[in-house]
Design a protein around this motif. Sequence first.
Motif, short mmCIF file in Angstrom:
data_model
loop_
_atom_site.label_atom_id
_atom_site.label_comp_id
_atom_site.label_asym_id
_atom_site.label_seq_id
_atom_site.Cartn_x
_atom_site.Cartn_y
_atom_site.Cartn_z
N VAL A 41 0.84 -1.19 0.00
CA VAL A 41 0.00 0.00 0.00
C VAL A 41 0.89 1.25 0.00
CG1 VAL A 41 -1.83 1.27 1.20
CG2 VAL A 41 -1.75 -1.24 1.33
N SER A 42 0.64 2.15 -0.93
CA SER A 42 1.28 3.47 -0.89
C SER A 42 0.28 4.46 -0.30
CB SER A 42 1.71 3.90 -2.29
OG SER A 42 0.60 3.97 -3.16
N HIS A 43 0.81 5.46 0.41
CA HIS A 43 -0.07 6.35 1.16
C HIS A 43 0.68 7.62 1.50
CE1 HIS A 43 2.33 4.80 4.53
NE2 HIS A 43 2.04 3.59 4.09
N ASP A 44 -0.03 8.57 2.09
CA ASP A 44 0.64 9.78 2.56
C ASP A 44 1.71 9.40 3.56
OD1 ASP A 44 -0.93 11.30 0.98
OD2 ASP A 44 -2.10 12.23 2.59
N ALA A 45 2.85 10.07 3.49
CA ALA A 45 3.98 9.73 4.35
C ALA A 45 3.63 9.99 5.81
CB ALA A 45 5.20 10.55 3.96
N ARG A 46 4.02 9.03 6.67
CA ARG A 46 3.83 9.17 8.12
C ARG A 46 5.13 9.60 8.79
NH1 ARG A 46 0.75 3.47 8.96
NH2 ARG A 46 2.59 2.80 7.81
N GLY A 47 6.12 9.87 7.99
CA GLY A 47 7.45 10.26 8.45
C GLY A 47 8.40 10.12 7.28
N ASP A 48 9.65 10.50 7.44
CA ASP A 48 10.60 10.44 6.36
C ASP A 48 10.74 9.00 5.85
OD1 ASP A 48 12.49 11.34 4.56
OD2 ASP A 48 14.15 10.98 5.93
N GLY A 49 10.49 8.79 4.56
CA GLY A 49 10.62 7.47 3.97
C GLY A 49 9.58 6.47 4.44
N GLN A 50 8.40 6.95 4.86
CA GLN A 50 7.34 6.04 5.34
C GLN A 50 6.06 6.25 4.54
OE1 GLN A 50 7.30 7.13 9.55
NE2 GLN A 50 8.25 5.17 10.04
N ALA A 51 6.20 6.09 3.21
CA ALA A 51 5.05 6.27 2.33
C ALA A 51 4.68 4.98 1.60
CB ALA A 51 5.34 7.38 1.31
N LEU A 52 5.38 3.89 1.90
CA LEU A 52 5.10 2.61 1.27
C LEU A 52 5.18 1.52 2.33
CD1 LEU A 52 4.59 1.34 -1.58
CD2 LEU A 52 7.04 0.85 -1.65
N SER A 53 4.13 0.67 2.40
CA SER A 53 4.05 -0.32 3.48
C SER A 53 3.48 -1.63 2.96
CB SER A 53 3.15 0.18 4.61
OG SER A 53 3.54 1.44 5.09
N ILE A 54 3.71 -2.68 3.74
CA ILE A 54 2.99 -3.93 3.56
C ILE A 54 1.92 -4.00 4.64
CG2 ILE A 54 3.12 -6.45 3.72
CD1 ILE A 54 5.87 -6.33 2.52
N PHE A 55 0.68 -4.20 4.20
CA PHE A 55 -0.45 -4.30 5.11
C PHE A 55 -0.84 -5.76 5.22
CE2 PHE A 55 -5.29 -3.30 5.49
CZ PHE A 55 -5.26 -3.59 6.85
#
Length: 328
Positions: A112-126
């Motif tokens: 999932v890509s999303h608005d950044a929650r911090g530096d370099g935190q805009a892409l995650s595995i959900f």
Amino acid sequence: MRFEGRAGLLLLCAVVMCVLAGCTAIPGDAWRVEPIAYDNALEGDSASFTDVTYPMGHMTDDTLGGIWTESAGSWLHLDAVGKTVRRFNLEDERAVSTVRGIAALNATELVVSHDARGDGQALSIFDTAGMRWRDLPASGDWIGDVAVENGRIFYVEYVAPPMVPTRFVIRELDLATGAVVTLADDDDRLIAEDAKIAVDGGEVYLVTETATLVLVDGLVTADTGSSGASPPYLSLGGDGDLVAPTDDAAAAEVSTAVVGGSREARRVLELAGCEGRGGLTLRERDAWLRFPDICQPRSVEWLGDGSFVASLGTESGAVLARFMPPTD
């Protein structure tokens, strides 16, 4: 015509219902369009089946023949026959502010890509089974659409918030090593507010508001133009068929027939008409086809049986419509 016994009575009922509904034979060369009715109840609530809900801006296959969708924090997982597997909302600390793209690693894990929650935190595995998030080491704070192939994640990275047409690059993240490489960054056509991406082997497919592109080794090898669809839509089938916008004037028009669906769902499909805006388009065996009566899908996704699903409609009412190819 005589109707005798229980079987005859059932046949009579079917004939009467068909007459009352104005049934007509479906031409063998028509694509059948079927609104999907599914259980839209949140987990733990009583079943609530419907075929008219809300537009779904993000859609991906679930790797097993079904689909995952997301819209404003609402998540839905349907299996290959349209049965609800999961339906939940993310709120409070579990929610991400804005989802920009989803792609399935498997049936329960989504990139999932999303608005950044911090530096370099805009892409995650959900992890939807454990309801856990794991940030990935992707560069950039403005990541758009994503695609997955063979343990690699491909994504659109904008140079600034894409509030207006904005330049972007294409990057690839290797999940095994964490290495990030740039695949494409030097083409004037890499500019959009909402670029869509799909991958097939060494080919990267991109759709923007102004172009439908195929890139190999970072270079554009095909440009079929665009119908100006906003938002753009893109899904690549397993056999190379492509649902994407094109301005190809030679695209052959195909006929459609709505099968099933509630009266409200059929009304939504009527309102999804083109009004001169070009029509949903499909590339099948290197030839472009146009659905002149269907426009502006919010998202699309191929299924494993040769059909595809499109989210059609507005906030006033939308359907997930399954497009099934002709029987001839």
